[in-house]
Enzyme design. Structure first.
Site, short mmCIF file in Angstrom:
data_model
loop_
_atom_site.label_atom_id
_atom_site.label_comp_id
_atom_site.label_asym_id
_atom_site.label_seq_id
_atom_site.Cartn_x
_atom_site.Cartn_y
_atom_site.Cartn_z
N LYS A 54 0.83 -1.21 0.00
CA LYS A 54 0.00 0.00 0.00
C LYS A 54 0.87 1.26 0.00
O LYS A 54 0.58 2.22 -0.71
CB LYS A 54 -0.95 -0.03 1.21
N GLN A 98 -4.20 -1.42 9.71
CA GLN A 98 -4.09 -2.74 9.08
C GLN A 98 -4.67 -3.80 10.02
O GLN A 98 -4.34 -3.82 11.21
CB GLN A 98 -2.60 -3.04 8.77
N ASP A 121 -10.62 3.26 4.56
CA ASP A 121 -10.71 1.80 4.43
C ASP A 121 -12.13 1.33 4.76
O ASP A 121 -12.42 0.13 4.71
CB ASP A 121 -9.70 1.15 5.39
#
Ligand code: NAP
Length: 283
Positions: A54, A98, A121
């Protein structure tokens, strides 16, 4: 194999090119690049690989990325404090925590510390609710990527039977809600589902979101169905028995090169959107 492959890698590349144009435009207009902060807790090797991918891709499309690595022993309170500080930091547009986080951390509490305007996200309750109601907001990245892939291949969604295998808050549930918002008739299956094979046999669209190699057998697939495999297991194996499923499906995603690249594309696209929104709001 009779199925056509749904090429997520190519669609992601197109999206990356558009994001790069968008970030250059924002730099010209606002004098700044979008800024994405990734927060990683602990030493899970796969998570490190995902974060590296990413961060690398962010740089290629002109997004500034900052990386915060926290030790395995980080407490929920410490993680929440970091995420709240980033939520208040006006130089930050997007925040990615994450996941999965280590088991001792309350993941939901951590997600909820992310300001919804920076939830690129799509993991907060606010983002989920907006998505479920079909309102503007950030999609969960992987479900958002799946929807873009289905749209790219002109898959009809209204009135068709979609079976989602998996109901996690970041994948199964949100893709089900996105399909429902587009008028599919959605069935969720999970670990307590007794008749998984029958449910899948009935599906015009199968979304596999479990994390168990080849759980979904090829001979369960209805001829002409569309098969999206979000599962990613050791050895580059998905949740669907690919070779057998591809002899029956009309469209199928490869693993890798299907859903995975689209997840990063949506994450970065939403980071650009967040930066544009913050700029318009004078932040
Ligand atoms: P998760 O949180 O572990 O959820 C797995 C889901 O599968 C749960 O809802 C579970 O049911 C269900 N399940 C487990 N065993 C089952 C069985 N035998 N039959 C039917 N359902 C079963 O996983 P996740 O985070 O959603 O991830 C799922 C997969 O997607 C993983 O392979 C992950 O690596 C992959 N993934 C890929 C991307 C990408 O970018 N490509 C992104 C995220 C995740 P219960 O709810 O009843 O426990």
């Amino acid at each position: 194999m009779t199925a056509q492959l749904m090429d997520g890698a190519s669609l992601a590349d197109e999206t990356f090119a558009q994001i790069a144009e968008g970030t250059a435009e924002l730099l010209a207009v606002a004098g700044r690049r979008p800024c994405l902060v990734t927060v990683l807790v602990g030493d899970d090797p796969s998570s490190h690989v995902y974060v590296r991918m990413k961060v690398n891709r962010s740089g290629k499309v002109g997004i500034e990325s900052r990386r915060i690595d926290l030790p395995q022993a980080t407490t929920t309170a410490e993680l929440v404090a970091v995420l709240k500080e980033l939520s208040d930091d006006r130089s930050v547009d997007g925040i990615l925590l994450q996941h999965p986080v280590p088991a001792h951390i309350d993941e939901r509490a951590a997600f909820e510390a992310i300001d919804p305007s920076k939830d690129v996200d799509g993991v907060t309750r606010t983002s989920f609710a907006r998505m479920a109601f079909g309102e503007p907001g950030f999609h969960s990245a992987t479900p958002g990527g799946i929807l873009r892939l289905l749209d790219r291949y002109d898959v009809a969604l209204a009135g068709v039977r979609a079976v989602v295998v998996g109901r996690s808050p970041i994948l199964g549930r949100p893709i089900g809600m996105l399909l429902l918002a587009r008028d599919s008739t959605v069935t969720f299956c999970h670990s307590k589902t007794g008749d998984l094979a029958d449910a899948v046999r009935d599906a015009d669209i199968v979304i596999a979101a479990v994390g168990r190699p080849k759980l979904i057998r090829g001979d369960w697939i209805k001829p002409g169905a569309v098969v999206v495999d979000a599962g990613y297991n050791a050895g580059n194996v998905g949740d669907v028995e690919f070779a057998a499923a591809a002899t029956r499906a009309k469209l199928i995603t490869p693993v890798p090169g299907g859903v995975g690249p689209m997840t990063i594309a949506v994450l970065l696209d939403q980071t650009l959107d967040a930066a544009r929104n913050h700029h318009q709001l004078g932040q």
